[in-house]
Design an enzyme around this catalytic site. Structure first.
Site, PDB file in Angstrom:
ATOM      1  N   GLY A 188    -121.465 -57.562  38.917  1.00 34.82           N
ATOM      2  CA  GLY A 188    -122.682 -57.847  39.665  1.00 34.82           C
ATOM      3  C   GLY A 188    -122.428 -58.881  40.740  1.00 34.82           C
ATOM      4  O   GLY A 188    -121.302 -59.039  41.232  1.00 34.82           O
ATOM      5  N   SER A 189    -123.464 -59.606  41.082  1.00 38.86           N
ATOM      6  CA  SER A 189    -123.363 -60.601  42.149  1.00 38.86           C
ATOM      7  C   SER A 189    -122.576 -61.821  41.681  1.00 38.86           C
ATOM      8  O   SER A 189    -122.455 -62.096  40.477  1.00 38.86           O
ATOM      9  CB  SER A 189    -124.762 -61.039  42.588  1.00 38.86           C
ATOM     10  N   GLU A 193    -116.335 -59.095  37.517  1.00 33.92           N
ATOM     11  CA  GLU A 193    -116.130 -58.293  38.721  1.00 33.92           C
ATOM     12  C   GLU A 193    -117.345 -58.506  39.607  1.00 33.92           C
ATOM     13  O   GLU A 193    -118.400 -57.906  39.392  1.00 33.92           O
ATOM     14  CB  GLU A 193    -115.960 -56.809  38.365  1.00 33.92           C
TER      15      GLU A 193
END
EC number: 1.2.1.3
Length: 525
Positions: free
Chosen positions: A253-254, A275
């Site tokens: 995600g962010s 990630e």
């Protein structure tokens, strides 16, 4: 002959897909593989397609009590699953891959309709799941350690890898099934069990996968709890991140979200696989094959409507070919077919929701305030075909690398054109001059330029490509990045090691007890 959206029975096709994949009007909050959540009283969330705004289905949202049931079941399953020989675990994964092959078309359509990526990308995502299953099957017979010579006589040393336990997987909306499979299939052959919290924006594809897996578990008389899914919001993810019973949390995600997960997992000395964001660049040197580069740039910038972590966001162009590249892009962009993702003629689908559209427009406004020049795109499409308000025209902006918005990752189809002069090292400096370090690419037919890009003073990203784009990674290589991208590695190569605990073993097969480093230690009678 390709059909247009007007000729496709979209509603009927989706109804058939939902029925085939076991998606009901209201779907349970969690599954432990064989059993689904029972009872009422939970809040629900309605899932609308960004393609046409229609309701697909609804899901119940899990409670902390639901989470506790799932973790308890998973912990019990791990005690059984870890004792199954790794090649036998690989056989289960092989069967999952075969089931995915049977349901590829239906699941690909659901990915496309629920997330908004075009059908070819949806089918490609399911193929990625099938490929990682194949990879994991082979891996199940290669979970190797190393042997080492001991400095002590009549001693043998080696290392081995053991199952870790429960692996928590938090996935993002843009790849609603593929990234989960990278984690779950490798974890499975390693002897781990998984708890999957999909994005609350795209939970139906996760439920569909769980139905597919349930058939394999049932056919092989395996216990529940090996593959688990739980539908919830950030509260469920937080419970997982703080839970000492979950030794590894893999989160996609962010960067903002990843820092929260990493902080929570790190505070309890757990393992995290992060990630996160990418601010990926393609360098086009004066020695590039321009036409080949343009194909990579356009797919990288507008594929998944710019909602890939590997999307091309910055285009660093040598001044001698800058105007040529800019002119070609401004001719290509207006002809990109934008429309319903299930229409075979579409190349650009919608953004995930109106919030993403607001972010898209806000980024364009800010970068222009900083001095950027919008040269094409940046509009929200309207009319009967685009009534959801989630369709936009991909934008190209002339900018400078130091602009605040260029330094940030905007999850939308915005491509920044940056000019460089001199040699390739100047371009590499621009490429590396952001906080993120996921994917990078250079287009050049000059060996000196491409080799410089691949040196340790070249690209600082986890992925560095030559004469291909930034997106579309193969599962055979380890996937991940550096800096604010999180440093994790998933998928191929030796990424499997993070799902296991490493152990060094020393065996004394002699009758004496010599100590290492020549230490003498005698006990007096």
């Amino acid at each position: 002959m390709k059909q247009t959206i007007e000729e496709l029975p979209i509603t009927k096709a989706i109804q058939d897909v939902l029925q085939q994949l076991g998606i009901k009007e209201l779907n349970p909050a969690y599954s432990t593989g064989l059993q689904w959540a029972e009872g009422e009283g939970r809040t629900t969330r309605t899932i609308l397609s960004p393609a046409d705004g229609n309701k697909i289905a609804a899901v119940s949202m899990a409670t902390p009590e639901d989470y506790e049931k799932v973790v308890t079941t998973a912990a019990a399953a791990f005690k059984v699953w870890r004792k199954v020989p790794a090649p036998k675990r690989g056989e289960i994964v092989r069967q999952i891959g075969d089931k995915l092959r049977q349901h590829k078309e239906a699941l690909g359509k659901l990915v496309s309709y629920e997330m908004g990526k075009i059908l070819q990308e949806g089918l490609g995502e399911v193929q990625e799941m099938i490929d990682i299953c194949d990879f994991a099957v082979g891996l199940s017979r290669q979970l190797h350690g190393y042997t080492m010579h001991s400095e002590r006589p009549e001693h043998r040393m080696y290392e081995q890898y053991h199952p870790l336990g429960i692996v928590g997987v938090i996935s993002a909306f843009n790849f609603p099934v593929a990234v989960w499979s990278w984690n779950a299939m490798l974890a499975a052959v390693c002897g781990d069990v998984t708890i999957w919290k999909p994005s609350e924006k795209t939970p139906l594809t996760a439920i569909a996968c769980q139905h597919i897996i349930r058939d394999v578990l049932t056919e092989n008389e395996l216990p529940e709890g090996i593959f688990n899914v739980i539908i919830g919001d950030a509260e469920i993810g937080s419970l997982m991140a703080h839970d000492t019973r979950v030794p590894l949390v893999s989160a996609t995600g962010s960067t903002r979200m990843g820092k929260k997960v990493g902080e929570a997992v790190g505070a309890r000395l757990g393992k995290s696989l992060l990630e996160l964001g990418g601010n990926n660049a393609i360098i086009i040197t004066e020695n590039a094959n321009i036409e080949m580069a343009l194909m990579a740039v356009v797919f990288g910038a507008v594929g998944t409507c710019g909602q890939r972590c590997t999307s091309t966001r910055r285009l660093i162009i040598h001044e001698n070919v800058y105007e040529q590249v800019k002119e070609r892009l401004t001719k290509i962009y207006p002809g990109l077919p934008i429309g319903h993702p299930l229409d075979a003629t579409t190349l650009v689908g919608p953004l995930i929701d109106k919030e993403a559209v607001t972010t898209f427009l806000g980024a364009l406004e800010k970068v222009q305030a900083e001095g950027g020049k919008l040269i094409i795109g940046g509009e929200v499409l309207s009319g009967a075909k685009y009534q959801t308000g989630t369709y936009v025209t991909p934008a190209i902006v002339e900018a400078e690398n130091h602009y605040e918005m260029v330094q940030e990752e905007t999850f939308a189809p915005i491509l920044y054109l940056l000019k460089y002069s001199g040699d390739v090292e100047n371009a590499i400096e621009l490429q590396n001059g952001v906080k993120q370090g996921l994917s990078s690419s250079i287009f050049s037919t000059n060996l000196l330029e491409t080799e410089a890009f691949l040196t340790h003073w070249g690209s600082d990203c986890g992925i560095a490509n030559v004469n291909i784009g930034t997106s579309g990674a193969e599962i055979g290589g380890a996937f991940g990045g550096e800096k604010d991208t999180g440093g994790g590695r998933e998928s191929g190569s030796d990424a499997w090691r993070i799902y296991m605990r490493r152990q060094t073993n020393t065996i004394n097969y002699g009758r004496e007890l010599p100590l290492a480093q020549g230490i003498t230690f005698k006990i007096m009678d």
